[in-house]
Write a protein that holds these residues in place. Structure first.
Motif, mmCIF file in Angstrom:
data_model
loop_
_atom_site.group_PDB
_atom_site.id
_atom_site.type_symbol
_atom_site.label_atom_id
_atom_site.label_comp_id
_atom_site.label_asym_id
_atom_site.label_seq_id
_atom_site.Cartn_x
_atom_site.Cartn_y
_atom_site.Cartn_z
ATOM 1 N N LEU A 107 -18.420 -1.773 39.355
ATOM 2 C CA LEU A 107 -17.789 -0.639 40.030
ATOM 3 C C LEU A 107 -16.541 -0.173 39.289
ATOM 4 O O LEU A 107 -16.277 1.025 39.185
ATOM 5 N N PHE A 108 -15.788 -1.102 38.756
ATOM 6 C CA PHE A 108 -14.564 -0.752 38.039
ATOM 7 C C PHE A 108 -14.855 -0.033 36.725
ATOM 8 O O PHE A 108 -14.022 0.696 36.218
ATOM 9 N N GLU A 109 -16.053 -0.234 36.204
ATOM 10 C CA GLU A 109 -16.453 0.415 34.950
ATOM 11 C C GLU A 109 -17.087 1.779 35.213
ATOM 12 O O GLU A 109 -16.730 2.772 34.584
ATOM 13 N N THR A 110 -18.030 1.839 36.145
ATOM 14 C CA THR A 110 -18.794 3.070 36.368
ATOM 15 C C THR A 110 -18.167 3.984 37.409
ATOM 16 O O THR A 110 -18.550 5.140 37.515
ATOM 17 N N LYS A 111 -17.260 3.454 38.222
ATOM 18 C CA LYS A 111 -16.580 4.202 39.292
ATOM 19 C C LYS A 111 -17.524 4.596 40.414
ATOM 20 O O LYS A 111 -17.230 5.491 41.203
ATOM 21 N N GLN A 112 -18.675 3.942 40.486
ATOM 22 C CA GLN A 112 -19.622 4.215 41.566
ATOM 23 C C GLN A 112 -20.456 2.973 41.867
ATOM 24 O O GLN A 112 -20.585 2.085 41.039
#
Length: 174
Positions: free
Chosen positions: A57-62
């Motif tokens: 989540l912290f990488e893709t923001k979703q």
């Protein structure tokens, strides 16, 4: 305590076996206006998405999770999007796929589960959502789940009926 498990539903990570379910949802022209989709998705594209859906989540923001009942049937999807770890906020979207599964409390329980996850595990300050002003059922769902309307975007979405207003709702951690 498992926070992604309620009395009627649980939220789980997407699996390769969800290909048909997600393909059917993404290609339902009746709901394209909700996600501003204009073209169908191939199974190949969705399969590629499924392979990368386990990203951080912290990488893709979703983050997309499947809403399942306790018969292990997939009944919907819940999405976190526009994750902002600096301002501690995230957008939320939900869809219960079949009409017969709507208005049974599944969506409310899923929203409350994901809010608990956002506030207690991700330590976010707020969760927000965008809902068409004519979607009374969804507005009611989110208001009953602790969200309040904070604004209106006039003529925000265009569909075959004309221009539609979109409401923004927020829920804050306590």
């Amino acid at each position: 305590m498992v926070t992604l498990k309620g009395k009627q539903v649980f939220l789980r990570a997407i699996e390769p076996e969800d290909l048909e379910f997600i393909h059917d949802i993404e290609n339902d022209e009746q709901i394209w206006y909700l996600s501003q989709t204009k073209v169908p998705y191939s199974k190949y594209v969705i399969k590629q998405y499924l392979e990368s859906a386990q990203s951080d989540l912290f990488e893709t923001k979703q983050l997309r999770l499947v809403i399942s009942n306790f018969k292990s049937e997939s009944i919907g999807l819940i999405d976190l999007f526009d994750f902002d770890p600096y301002h501690l906020k995230v957008g939320l979207g939900i869809l219960i796929a079949e009409l017969q599964d709507r208005r049974n409390g599944y969506a409310k329980e899923a929203v409350l589960l994901i809010k608990e996850y956002c506030f207690n595990h991700l330590n976010l300050h707020q969760v927000y959502c965008n809902i068409l002003s004519k979607n009374k059922a969804s507005i009611d769902l989110f208001e009953k789940s602790g969200f309040t309307i904070c604004g209106t975007k006039k003529d925000w979405i265009k569909n075959k009926e004309g221009w539609l207003d979109e409401l923004m709702l927020q829920s804050f951690s306590v």
